[in-house]
Design an enzyme around this catalytic site. Sequence first.
Site, PDB file in Angstrom:
ATOM      1  N   CYS A 104     -23.206  47.515 -31.268  1.00 45.03           N
ATOM      2  CA  CYS A 104     -23.540  46.187 -30.763  1.00 45.03           C
ATOM      3  C   CYS A 104     -24.898  45.822 -31.330  1.00 45.03           C
ATOM      4  O   CYS A 104     -25.917  46.409 -30.947  1.00 45.03           O
ATOM      5  CB  CYS A 104     -23.580  46.149 -29.233  1.00 45.03           C
ATOM      6  N   MET A 318     -22.095  37.742 -32.513  1.00 45.01           N
ATOM      7  CA  MET A 318     -22.382  39.156 -32.368  1.00 45.01           C
ATOM      8  C   MET A 318     -23.441  39.547 -33.399  1.00 45.01           C
ATOM      9  O   MET A 318     -23.406  39.094 -34.538  1.00 45.01           O
ATOM     10  CB  MET A 318     -21.122  39.990 -32.593  1.00 45.01           C
TER      11      MET A 318
END
Length: 395
Positions: A104, A318
């Site tokens: 992430c 993201m």
Amino acid sequence: MAHKPQIKIPATYMRGGTSKGVFFRLQNLPEAAQVPGKARDNLLLRVIGSPDPYGKQTDGMGGATSSTSKTVILAPPTQPNHDVDYLFGQVSIDKAFVDWSGNCGNLSAAVGAFAISSGMVDASRVPQNGTAVVRIWQANIGKTIIAHIPITDGEVQETGDFELDGVTFPAAEVQIEFMDPAADEDGGGGSMFPTGNLVDDLEVPGVGTLKATMIDAGIPTIFINASDVGYKGTELQEALNGNIDELLKFETIRAYGAVKMGLIKHIDEAAERQHTPKVAFVATPAEYIASSGKQVAAGEVDLLVRALSMGKMHHAMMGTAAVAIGTAAAIPGTLVNLAAGGGDRTSVVFGHPSGTLRVGAEATQINGEWVVKKAIMSRSARVLMEGWVRVPPCF
């Protein structure tokens, strides 16, 4: 009948970039969950509140979106010249599994701060005032991330005037460098284009044959042209996330792209690999109104990008996909580069549903292979809550 009490585990709830997650130190997890396996997965599922057939994660710490159904485990470094190991778990909302296949990028911005505040970084390397440089080993994908953490009076500075589209309030700026984003786990510079091509013809039954740039940089990502799938690139979440047929179309594209990239052997395996690859569509600049009501002019951006994560359009972008965007934009001939106008580029500003983001990357060709040494972007992070998380016995 006697019932066992809840388990109490030290934890910190943090925002990093446009994501939120529950952070743990490995040593604080119950012994059975200190190693990979079913016990760890069951624990994190219960912490977040999954699987939830209602899709709300009401009985856990999750926020019922891909951006808020996340967990992080930090441990002492296993690699030389690093400060901490960072392991990321993307928790499914409606299914009983944790996806460990990728990183992430947004929560990467919070890792350095957590490591410093938790005493995991040698105190001699943290200035009284200035910037602490934290070298992070991203254990999921075997990559190095360097975080530049602002320090004031010997402590992590969280407040500031840096604004990030997709985050409501300003905070302190954290610069992140993703080193060798397309290298293999040994840093050996594996090919960032798994098919060997900058653009492929991707055959998707029921959809058609699409031009696609499939790149493994930051996170495996499939880029397609917005116009090829009936979009303009200016869409916000509601244009897609309420349409089951359209979401299924993109999931089908993702599954066939994953097979072509060699990430899975059969499209059926995509259901158990929700976190990677990502699928995104790109378009040339156009004016639109972001989800906050902010007007984004065509002249403010180099291209438009909309990306899907865990089966839904992301509300912003993201962080790892931003790395893929910056990397692909730096390589002449990719769909991302062409949408940005083509040519040589070391950075791009792209429009996403919440606004804009700048990401930089420098690409060179070595023996016919494209190589990117690092991708750079700025995020922010802060602690939202710290103390203990409690869960019923679940393993």
